[in-house]
Design an enzyme around this catalytic site. Structure first.
Site, short mmCIF file in Angstrom:
data_model
loop_
_atom_site.label_atom_id
_atom_site.label_comp_id
_atom_site.label_asym_id
_atom_site.label_seq_id
_atom_site.Cartn_x
_atom_site.Cartn_y
_atom_site.Cartn_z
N HIS A 1 5.14 6.63 -1.34
CA HIS A 1 5.86 5.39 -1.67
C HIS A 1 5.07 4.16 -1.26
O HIS A 1 4.12 4.26 -0.49
CB HIS A 1 7.19 5.36 -0.91
CG HIS A 1 6.97 5.27 0.57
ND1 HIS A 1 6.75 6.39 1.34
CD2 HIS A 1 6.86 4.21 1.41
CE1 HIS A 1 6.53 6.02 2.58
NE2 HIS A 1 6.59 4.69 2.67
N HIS B 1 0.84 -1.20 0.00
CA HIS B 1 0.00 0.00 0.00
C HIS B 1 0.87 1.25 0.00
O HIS B 1 2.05 1.19 0.31
CB HIS B 1 -0.88 0.01 1.26
CG HIS B 1 -0.06 0.13 2.50
ND1 HIS B 1 0.45 -0.97 3.15
CD2 HIS B 1 0.38 1.21 3.19
CE1 HIS B 1 1.16 -0.56 4.19
NE2 HIS B 1 1.15 0.76 4.24
N THR C 1 0.76 4.66 2.00
CA THR C 1 0.11 5.36 3.12
C THR C 1 -0.15 6.82 2.75
O THR C 1 0.74 7.48 2.21
CB THR C 1 1.02 5.32 4.37
OG1 THR C 1 1.35 3.96 4.66
CG2 THR C 1 0.34 5.95 5.58
N THR D 1 6.14 0.61 0.60
CA THR D 1 7.22 -0.17 1.22
C THR D 1 7.13 -1.60 0.67
O THR D 1 6.09 -2.24 0.76
CB THR D 1 7.08 -0.19 2.76
OG1 THR D 1 7.19 1.15 3.24
CG2 THR D 1 8.15 -1.04 3.41
#
Ligand code: A2P
Length: 223
Positions: free
Chosen positions: A155, A69, A71, A157
């Site tokens: 971004h 995902h 965030t 992760t």
């Protein structure tokens, strides 16, 4: 009795659809497999292993997060500053459970994290909280971060090394972007996916020739 307040989640963000998750994991794992065989990478191997001659299998080195995902707002169940205000934004309510497409423009690898840089559209920026780029940034790096365009921290992760928390990905990404802005790019290597550059202390940045897009749903996560 007062009506119960709706509970706030751990975080809001764009969640990759399961089939997209598989596709992105495969493509990015292929990159990791190639990276640790490159001579340029091997020259700096001690920044990952602490020893010059030791080899590293990056696929084993990074642990996969549960759900891929990007965030938007870390709420920490309401403990984070501005969590309630964010959850109540009209745009957050309207976008909730809607599909959206994310564009990944670069991959980053450091001794701590493996991540994908996301280029947010103007519409997506409406879901990006003001000041989110700066949150938890070391005071010394703040002026550099403030000089970057809003949304630079966005971004996904893709993995963390042992004992490292996912929040590190955004911080390492900002550090890399600040170094690039100062023109501190070292070795460059042409790869199939794009141009790989080295930015000291084990930091690698792959600018993708073609962005990788991924279908997502804007939603929230609570453990
Ligand atoms: P990221 O968005 O970089 O992946 P955790 O599992 O550690 O509680 O984190 C849950 C998610 O929230 C992760 O995606 C993580 O990082 C993000 N996150 C954790 N802490 C913060 C923070 N202080 N600021 C912004 N995002 C955070």
């Amino acid at each position: 009795t007062k009506p119960k307040e709706p509970e706030l989640p751990l975080f809001f963000g764009w969640f990759l659809l399961p089939e997209e998750e598989e596709r992105i994991k495969c493509a990015t794992m292929d990159f990791l497999k190639t990276l640790d065989t490159l001579e340029a990478f091997k020259e700096h191997i001690s920044e990952f292993t602490g020893e010059a001659e030791k080899e590293v299998d990056l696929e084993q080195y990074f642990q996969n997060p549960l759900r891929l995902h990007c965030t938007t707002k870390f709420c920490d169940y309401g403990k984070a500053e501005g969590a309630k205000e964010y959850a109540e934004l009209q745009v957050v309510k309207e976008s909730f459970a809607k599909s959206d497409e994310l564009s990944v423009t670069a991959l980053i690898v450091t001794p701590r994290i493996f991540g994908a840089r996301v280029a947010l559209t103007e519409t997506q920026m409406k879901l990006w909280p003001e000041g989110a780029d700066k949150e938890g940034v070391a005071p010394a790096l703040l002026p550099n971060v403030e000089a970057l365009p809003a949304g630079s921290r966005a971004h996904v992760t893709l993995g963390c090394s042992a004992g490292v928390e996912a929040v590190q990905t955004g911080l390492d990404l900002l550090e890399i972007l600040a170094l690039q802005k100062e023109g501190k790019e070292g070795t460059q290597v042409e790869m199939d996916l794009g141009t790989l550059s080295y930015l000291s202390e084990g930091r690698w940045f792959l600018a993708l020739r073609e962005p990788i897009t991924a279908d997502t749903t804007f939603s929230s996560f609570s453990d």
